[in-house]
Design a protein around this motif. Structure first.
Motif, PDB file in Angstrom:
ATOM      1  N   THR A   1       0.843  -1.188   0.000  1.00  0.00           N
ATOM      2  CA  THR A   1       0.000   0.000   0.000  1.00  0.00           C
ATOM      3  C   THR A   1       0.888   1.251   0.000  1.00  0.00           C
ATOM      4  N   ASN A   2       0.500   2.233  -0.815  1.00  0.00           N
ATOM      5  CA  ASN A   2       1.219   3.503  -0.929  1.00  0.00           C
ATOM      6  C   ASN A   2       2.519   3.427  -1.758  1.00  0.00           C
ATOM      7  N   ALA A   3       2.732   2.335  -2.485  1.00  0.00           N
ATOM      8  CA  ALA A   3       3.958   2.195  -3.288  1.00  0.00           C
ATOM      9  C   ALA A   3       3.916   3.060  -4.544  1.00  0.00           C
ATOM     10  N   GLY A   4       2.689   3.419  -4.975  1.00  0.00           N
ATOM     11  CA  GLY A   4       2.561   4.244  -6.179  1.00  0.00           C
ATOM     12  C   GLY A   4       1.885   3.526  -7.336  1.00  0.00           C
ATOM     13  N   LYS A   5       1.086   2.503  -7.036  1.00  0.00           N
ATOM     14  CA  LYS A   5       0.416   1.735  -8.082  1.00  0.00           C
ATOM     15  C   LYS A   5      -0.578   2.602  -8.857  1.00  0.00           C
ATOM     16  N   SER A   6      -1.431   3.317  -8.115  1.00  0.00           N
ATOM     17  CA  SER A   6      -2.441   4.146  -8.785  1.00  0.00           C
ATOM     18  C   SER A   6      -1.782   5.272  -9.567  1.00  0.00           C
ATOM     19  N   SER A   7      -0.689   5.812  -9.028  1.00  0.00           N
ATOM     20  CA  SER A   7       0.043   6.863  -9.746  1.00  0.00           C
ATOM     21  C   SER A   7       0.562   6.336 -11.073  1.00  0.00           C
ATOM     22  N   LEU A   8       1.036   5.103 -11.065  1.00  0.00           N
ATOM     23  CA  LEU A   8       1.550   4.514 -12.304  1.00  0.00           C
ATOM     24  C   LEU A   8       0.420   4.269 -13.298  1.00  0.00           C
TER      25      LEU A   8
ATOM     26  N   VAL B   1      11.877   3.499 -11.979  1.00  0.00           N
ATOM     27  CA  VAL B   1      11.003   4.538 -12.523  1.00  0.00           C
ATOM     28  C   VAL B   1      10.621   5.585 -11.473  1.00  0.00           C
ATOM     29  N   SER B   2       9.991   6.643 -11.958  1.00  0.00           N
ATOM     30  CA  SER B   2       9.303   7.580 -11.096  1.00  0.00           C
ATOM     31  C   SER B   2       7.974   7.943 -11.753  1.00  0.00           C
ATOM     32  N   ALA B   3       6.897   7.576 -11.096  1.00  0.00           N
ATOM     33  CA  ALA B   3       5.573   7.918 -11.625  1.00  0.00           C
ATOM     34  C   ALA B   3       5.393   9.426 -11.593  1.00  0.00           C
ATOM     35  N   LEU B   4       6.133  10.077 -10.700  1.00  0.00           N
ATOM     36  CA  LEU B   4       5.988  11.511 -10.508  1.00  0.00           C
ATOM     37  C   LEU B   4       6.662  12.304 -11.630  1.00  0.00           C
ATOM     38  N   THR B   5       7.926  11.982 -11.932  1.00  0.00           N
ATOM     39  CA  THR B   5       8.664  12.732 -12.944  1.00  0.00           C
ATOM     40  C   THR B   5       8.574  12.092 -14.330  1.00  0.00           C
TER      41      THR B   5
ATOM     42  N   VAL C   1      -5.280   8.885  -6.275  1.00  0.00           N
ATOM     43  CA  VAL C   1      -3.941   8.820  -5.700  1.00  0.00           C
ATOM     44  C   VAL C   1      -3.946   9.600  -4.399  1.00  0.00           C
ATOM     45  N   GLU C   2      -3.422   8.995  -3.347  1.00  0.00           N
ATOM     46  CA  GLU C   2      -3.393   9.710  -2.089  1.00  0.00           C
ATOM     47  C   GLU C   2      -2.263   9.158  -1.238  1.00  0.00           C
ATOM     48  N   ASP C   3      -1.650  10.044  -0.464  1.00  0.00           N
ATOM     49  CA  ASP C   3      -0.572   9.586   0.405  1.00  0.00           C
ATOM     50  C   ASP C   3      -1.182   8.997   1.673  1.00  0.00           C
ATOM     51  N   ARG C   4      -1.870   7.921   1.503  1.00  0.00           N
ATOM     52  CA  ARG C   4      -2.588   7.278   2.595  1.00  0.00           C
ATOM     53  C   ARG C   4      -2.540   5.792   2.392  1.00  0.00           C
TER      54      ARG C   4
ATOM     55  N   LEU D   1      10.853  -0.501  -9.502  1.00  0.00           N
ATOM     56  CA  LEU D   1      11.335   0.282  -8.365  1.00  0.00           C
ATOM     57  C   LEU D   1      10.930   1.731  -8.576  1.00  0.00           C
ATOM     58  N   ASN D   2       9.893   2.137  -7.851  1.00  0.00           N
ATOM     59  CA  ASN D   2       9.275   3.451  -8.065  1.00  0.00           C
ATOM     60  C   ASN D   2       9.832   4.494  -7.085  1.00  0.00           C
ATOM     61  N   LYS D   3       9.469   5.735  -7.323  1.00  0.00           N
ATOM     62  CA  LYS D   3       9.862   6.893  -6.501  1.00  0.00           C
ATOM     63  C   LYS D   3      11.378   7.090  -6.508  1.00  0.00           C
ATOM     64  N   VAL D   4      12.014   6.794  -7.637  1.00  0.00           N
ATOM     65  CA  VAL D   4      13.462   6.940  -7.725  1.00  0.00           C
ATOM     66  C   VAL D   4      13.858   8.404  -7.527  1.00  0.00           C
ATOM     67  N   ASP D   5      12.932   9.328  -7.818  1.00  0.00           N
ATOM     68  CA  ASP D   5      13.230  10.758  -7.596  1.00  0.00           C
ATOM     69  C   ASP D   5      13.530  11.056  -6.133  1.00  0.00           C
ATOM     70  N   GLU D   6      13.060  10.174  -5.251  1.00  0.00           N
ATOM     71  CA  GLU D   6      13.266  10.375  -3.807  1.00  0.00           C
ATOM     72  C   GLU D   6      14.436   9.544  -3.272  1.00  0.00           C
TER      73      GLU D   6
HETATM   74  N1  LIG Z   1       8.106  11.268  -4.946  1.00  0.00           N
HETATM   75  C1  LIG Z   1       7.285  10.400  -5.516  1.00  0.00           C
HETATM   76  N2  LIG Z   1       6.073  10.173  -4.997  1.00  0.00           N
HETATM   77  C2  LIG Z   1       5.257   9.272  -5.606  1.00  0.00           C
HETATM   78  C3  LIG Z   1       5.664   8.573  -6.787  1.00  0.00           C
HETATM   79  N3  LIG Z   1       4.662   7.748  -7.130  1.00  0.00           N
HETATM   80  C4  LIG Z   1       3.668   7.917  -6.224  1.00  0.00           C
HETATM   81  N4  LIG Z   1       4.023   8.856  -5.301  1.00  0.00           N
HETATM   82  C5  LIG Z   1       3.229   9.317  -4.153  1.00  0.00           C
HETATM   83  O1  LIG Z   1       3.023   8.220  -3.268  1.00  0.00           O
HETATM   84  C6  LIG Z   1       1.740   8.291  -2.660  1.00  0.00           C
HETATM   85  C7  LIG Z   1       0.960   7.015  -2.900  1.00  0.00           C
HETATM   86  O2  LIG Z   1       0.686   6.894  -4.256  1.00  0.00           O
HETATM   87  P1  LIG Z   1      -0.495   5.955  -4.792  1.00  0.00           P
HETATM   88  O3  LIG Z   1      -0.367   5.909  -6.271  1.00  0.00           O
HETATM   89  O4  LIG Z   1      -1.806   6.358  -4.224  1.00  0.00           O
HETATM   90  O5  LIG Z   1      -0.033   4.557  -4.152  1.00  0.00           O
HETATM   91  P2  LIG Z   1      -0.824   3.145  -4.136  1.00  0.00           P
HETATM   92  O6  LIG Z   1      -1.352   2.990  -2.752  1.00  0.00           O
HETATM   93  O7  LIG Z   1       0.241   2.117  -4.432  1.00  0.00           O
HETATM   94  O8  LIG Z   1      -1.871   3.188  -5.195  1.00  0.00           O
HETATM   95  C8  LIG Z   1       1.065   9.524  -3.267  1.00  0.00           C
HETATM   96  O9  LIG Z   1       1.255  10.600  -2.391  1.00  0.00           O
HETATM   97  C9  LIG Z   1       1.825   9.739  -4.566  1.00  0.00           C
HETATM   98  O10 LIG Z   1       1.811  11.085  -4.974  1.00  0.00           O
HETATM   99  C10 LIG Z   1       6.980   8.860  -7.326  1.00  0.00           C
HETATM  100  O11 LIG Z   1       7.429   8.304  -8.325  1.00  0.00           O
HETATM  101  N5  LIG Z   1       7.732   9.766  -6.650  1.00  0.00           N
END
Ligand SMILES: Nc1nc2c(ncn2[C@@H]2O[C@H](COP(=O)(O)OP(=O)(O)O)[C@@H](O)[C@H]2O)c(=O)[nH]1
Ligand SMILES: [Mg+2]
Length: 438
Positions: free
Chosen positions: A218-225, A353-357, A236-239, A328-333
Motif C-alpha cells: 500500500t502507498n507504493a505508487g500503483k495508482s500513480s503509475l 522509474v518515477s511515476a511523478l517525474t 492517488v493519495e498519500d494514505r 522500483l518506483n519513486k526513484v526521484d526520492e
Molecule cells: N516522490 C514520488 N512520490 C510518488 C511517486 N509515485 C507515487 N508517489 C506518491 O506516493 C503516494 C501514494 O501513491 P499511490 O499511487 O496512491 O499509491 P498506491 O497505494 O500504491 O496506489 C502519493 O502521495 C503519490 O503522490 C513517485 O514516483 N515519486
C-alpha cells in the motif's frame, strides 16, 4: 473511530495507545512495524498518545502481554486519556476479552484495525460486501467466546462449561446473534458470487489481450503509475489503502498495441486472512494477469521488508509463479543508489522509474511490450480471400507480419495471442474463419 473519515473537520479523534511486543529476533522489525501501526491508526482517524514496546519471549495465552503488563498499559492509557489500546499483533478472542478487562478500555488488534480502515475506504458495492464479510467472519468466533463468558458469570461457581440448564437471557440473545451473523455471512457470500459472475463476464471481454496487473505494498505508487501510463483518473493519495477497488484501463503501447492494465488493493504485512479470503474476487484480477508489475516504493526505509511481504501474499493467493517485473518506483526520492542494488537482488527483471517525474516509464513500456510479444505467437493462417470479416479481425486482434495471395486464399503470417488463435475454426476447405455469426 468509524465516524472519522480522515478529512472531516471538527470531529473529536479518539486517543489511542499503541502496543507492540518484541520477541527475540524481532529487534529489527518491531520498530518499522510500530511506525506502520502509527500510520494505520492515523488512517483510521485516531490520535496516538503513547507507544509501548514490551520485550517478551513467551506470550501469555490469557493476556498476551501478561497480567502485570496489561495493568500497567491500562494505567498509562488512563494518564493520557486514551479510549482504546491498539495491538500490533492479532489476539485470540480470549486474549482480547481478558485484556479489555485488565486495561478497562477497548482493545483493538491488528486485523480489526485493518478491517476498520477497509470499512472506511470501501466505495463500491463489491468492496463493501467483501469488507463486511471479512468483518463478520472476524466477529463470529468472538461471539462464541462471549457466550461462554456470559455463561460463567451467570452460573456463579465458574469453570463449568457443560452446565446445560442454566441458560440465562444473555445466552438466548447470543443464540439469536449467532444465527443472525451466520445468516448475514451466507447472504454476503451469495451476493459476492453474483458480483463474481459479473466480474467474469467483464474479464472475458478482455480475453486474448495481454493483461498486466499492478501489485505492491500500500502507498507504493500503483495508482500513480496507472494514471501516468494510461491517463486514467486513478485515485492517488498519500494514505494507506486509498484504493480498494480494481480499476482496469486500456494501455496503448507504441505500435498501437492495446493491452489492459489493472490497479488493485495494496498489500500490507500480516494482512488479515479473512480479508484475503473475502477479497478473492478483487484479487482474481491479479491471478488472471499475464504479467505482474510489482511496484516497490524504493525510497521507503522498509522497502525490502515491504517487497518480501508482497511476495508472501502473492504466494498465499497462488500468484507466486506468475511472470513478474519488479518496478522500483519513486526513484526521484532515492538518495543512495546502493539501496536500489539491494532491492534488485534476486529479481528476474527490473526497471527503475518515477511515476511523478516520468523517468523510466518509456523503458517500462518497452519491457512490457517485449513480454507481450512473447505472449503472442506467430502463426500462419489461410483465410478465404472473400472473408473480409476474418481478415479484419486478424488485423485488429494481432499484428499482421505478411500477407500473400494465392488464388482465392490469403496466407496471413500474424502474431496472435494463444487465446485468439484458438477462436479460429477450420473450414472444410482447409482455411480458417473467426467463429460466430456473420
Ligand atoms: N516522490 C514520488 N512520490 C510518488 C511517486 N509515485 C507515487 N508517489 C506518491 O506516493 C503516494 C501514494 O501513491 P499511490 O499511487 O496512491 O499509491 P498506491 O497505494 O500504491 O496506489 C502519493 O502521495 C503519490 O503522490 C513517485 O514516483 N515519486
Ligand atoms: Mg492505489
Amino acid at each position: 473511530m468509524k465516524e472519522e473519515r480522515g478529512i472531516a473537520q471538527g470531529v473529536v479523534r479518539e486517543k489511542v495507545v499503541l502496543v507492540g511486543v518484541e520477541r527475540p529476533g524481532d529487534e529489527r522489525t518491531v520498530e518499522p512495524l510500530l511506525n506502520e501501526l502509527r500510520r494505520l491508526a492515523e488512517t483510521a482517524g485516531a490520535v496516538v498518545v503513547d507507544e509501548i514496546v514490551q520485550k517478551r519471549a513467551r506470550l501469555s495465552s490469557a493476556t498476551f502481554v501478561g497480567k502485570g503488563k496489561a495493568e500497567e498499559i491500562g494505567k498509562r492509557a488512563a494518564t493520557f486519556g486514551a479510549g482504546a489500546i491498539l495491538f500490533n499483533d492479532d489476539l485470540s478472542p480470549a486474549q482480547s476479552r481478558n485484556l479489555e478487562k485488565a486495561v478497562g478500555r477497548r482493545v483493538v488488534d491488528r486485523s480489526e484495525l485493518i478491517l476498520d480502515i477497509f470499512a472506511l475506504r470501501a466505495r463500491s458495492r463489491e468492496a463493501r460486501v467483501q469488507v463486511e464479510l471479512a468483518q463478520y467472519e472476524y466477529l463470529r468466533p468472538r461471539l462464541k467466546r462471549m457466550w461462554t463468558h456470559l455463561e460463567r458469570m451467570e452460573g456463579g461457581t465458574g469453570g463449568g462449561s457443560s452446565r446445560i440448564g442454566t441458560r440465562g437471557p444473555g445466552e438466548k440473545q447470543l443464540e439469536v446473534d449467532r444465527r443472525l451473523v451466520a445468516r448475514r455471512i451466507q447472504d454476503l457470500k451469495e451476493e459476492l458470487e453474483h458480483l463474481d459472475r459479473q466480474h467474469r463476464t467483464r474479464a472475458r471481454a478482455r480475453e486474448g489481450y495481454f493483461r498486466v496487473s499492478l501489485v505492491g505494498y500500500t502507498n507504493a505508487g500503483k495508482s500513480s503509475l496507472l494514471r501516468a501510463l494510461t491517463g486514467a483518473e486513478a485515485f492517488v493519495e498519500d494514505r494507506l489503502f486509498a484504493t480498494l477497488d480494481t480499476q482496469t484501463r486500456a494501455w496503448v503501447l507504441p505500435g498501437n498495441k492495446r493491452l489492459f492494465l489493472s490497479d488493485t488493493v495494496g498489500f500490507i504485512r500480516r494482512l488479515p486472512h479473512h480479508l484475503v479470503a473475502s477479497f478473492r474476487a478483487t484479487l482474481s484480477e491479479t491471478l488472471e494477469a499475464d504479467l505482474l508489475l510489482h511496484v516497490v516504493d524504493a525510497s521507503h526505509p522498509d522497502a525490502e521488508i515491504q517487497k518480501r511481504a508482497v511476495e508472501e501474499v502473492l504466494r498465499e493467493i497462488g500468484a507466486g509463479d506468475l511472470p513478474c517485473l519488479l518496478v522500483l518506483n519513486k526513484v526521484d526520492e532515492v538518495k543512495d543508489r546502493i539501496s536500489l542494488e539491494v532491492l534488485r537482488r534476486g529479481a528476474r527483471d527490473e526497471v527503475v522509474v518515477s511515476a511523478l517525474t516520468g523517468e523510466g516509464l518509456d523503458a517500462l513500456g518497452q519491457r512490457v511490450q517485449r513480454a507481450a510479444e512473447k505472449f503472442h505467437e506467430v502463426a500462419e493462417i489461410r483465410v478465404d480471400a472473400g472473408d473480409g470479416r476474418t481478415l479484419a479481425w486478424l488485423a485488429s486482434r494481432g499484428t499482421v507480419l505478411e500477407e500473400a495471395y494465392e488464388d482465392s486464399v490469403v496466407r496471413v503470417r500474424v502474431r496472435l495471442s494463444r487465446g485468439d488463435r484458438s477462436r479460429l475454426q477450420e473450414t472444410p476447405e482447409g482455411t480458417f474463419r473467426i467463429a460466430g455469426k456473420g
